[in-house]
Write an enzyme that holds these catalytic residues in place. Structure first.
Site, PDB file in Angstrom:
ATOM      1  N   LEU A  80       6.180 -23.200  10.899  1.00 51.38           N
ATOM      2  CA  LEU A  80       7.496 -23.544  11.440  1.00 51.38           C
ATOM      3  C   LEU A  80       7.931 -24.922  10.954  1.00 51.38           C
ATOM      4  CD1 LEU A  80       7.205 -22.303  15.140  1.00 51.38           C
ATOM      5  CD2 LEU A  80       7.893 -21.025  13.115  1.00 51.38           C
ATOM      6  N   GLY A 125       2.551 -21.045  11.664  1.00 52.17           N
ATOM      7  CA  GLY A 125       3.495 -19.975  11.332  1.00 52.17           C
ATOM      8  C   GLY A 125       3.170 -19.263  10.028  1.00 52.17           C
ATOM      9  N   GLU A 150      -1.684 -24.597  16.643  1.00 49.67           N
ATOM     10  CA  GLU A 150      -0.620 -25.226  17.431  1.00 49.67           C
ATOM     11  C   GLU A 150      -1.121 -26.285  18.410  1.00 49.67           C
ATOM     12  OE1 GLU A 150       1.440 -21.768  15.681  1.00 49.67           O
ATOM     13  OE2 GLU A 150      -0.573 -22.210  16.346  1.00 49.67           O
TER      14      GLU A 150
END
Length: 276
Positions: A80, A125, A150
């Site tokens: 991301l 991602g 994450e």
């Protein structure tokens, strides 16, 4: 034409600024390459362009399979785009998150055979993208790590990221991988099952093509129905609560503490860049 895609008759590259498509109509296969330097981060533009190219291929009955890879060997996708999640307004966060959801849903339930030819590092991602594929091939380079990391950024992988990983490597392995934000080098990635095959760097593309032939030997309708049966319950969990998931993302990402830690991380990256 890239020799790796066979250059079928009438094969023309198309795509967009950030997604390169190399179709081989004779083979019924297209190679889609992320082209968003320096790290192929999943910006809103890239997500939008990717979805348009994917739709084109899905609507063209010539194509039965797609190989996902990077145009910049060394990095598959860093995941991301943090600049889409930092210092913007809630409406932008919502638009961005909806596009991320859409990409996952479209890839996860695609009728096409999807093979990830992972020719670089694939954190967060980037890992999620490869997990949506039917088969994953990773180049054997210790720098090419893969995983959902994450928690290392102080953020939490959404439930559908978690579900995709659990469906691939099982509950216990996912539990530790997600909590610790583990990034697996090739040998460990193969061991835990996050990838299906590890090959020398120069054989990633050719291996992807031979694995593709194996998958395409199965009658499409039977394979597609089976894929749907396996994956639809997972996808439906998000479909049923898309709006709530967007709301959760926006309220989480808008917190001062999260914005601060993202800004600090982006600063660190900038410093790294200026030193490099």
């Amino acid at each position: 034409m890239d020799p790796a895609v066979g250059g079928g008759v009438g094969a023309l590259r198309f795509g967009s600024q950030r997604v390169l498509v190399e179709p081989d109509p004779a083979a019924g296969v297209a190679v889609m390459k992320f082209k968003n330097p320096p790290v192929n981060s999943l910006s809103l533009e890239l997500l939008t362009e990717f979805l348009i190219s994917l739709e084109k291929l899905e609507n063209d009955k010539t194509f039965r399979g797609i190989i996902l890879t990077s145009n910049s060997p060394g990095i598959f996708s860093a995941g991301l785009d943090l600049t889409e999640m930092c210092g913007r307004n809630p409406a932008h966060y919502a638009e961005y998150w909806k596009a991320v959801q859409e990409l996952w849903l479209r890839l996860y339930l695609s009728n096409l055979v999807l093979i990830a030819a992972i020719n670089g590092a694939s954190p967060a991602g980037g890992c999620l993208l490869s997990l949506t594929c039917d088969y994953r091939i990773l180049a054997n380079n210790p720098k090419y790590v893969i995983g959902l990391n994450e928690t290392l950024l102080g953020i939490v992988a959404p439930f559908w990221f978690k579900d995709t990983l659990v469906n691939t490597i099982g509950h216990r392995a996912s539990e530790s991988a997600l909590q610790l934000g583990l990034l697996f080098p090739p040998t460990e990635a193969l061991q835990v099952g996050i990838v299906d095959k590890v090959v020398p760097e120069d054989q990633v593309q050719s291996t992807a093509l031979s694995v593709m032939a194996q998958w395409m030997a199965i009658p499409d309708h039977a394979r597609q129905l089976t894929k749907n049966m396996m994956r639809k319950p997972t996808a439906d969990r998000l479909v049923k609560q898309r709006e709530a998931d967007i709301h959760n993302f926006v309220s989480f990402i808008s917190r001062d503490s999260i914005q601060k830690s993202l800004q600090m991380y982006l600063e660190k990256l900038k410093q790294k860049k200026s030193k490099g």
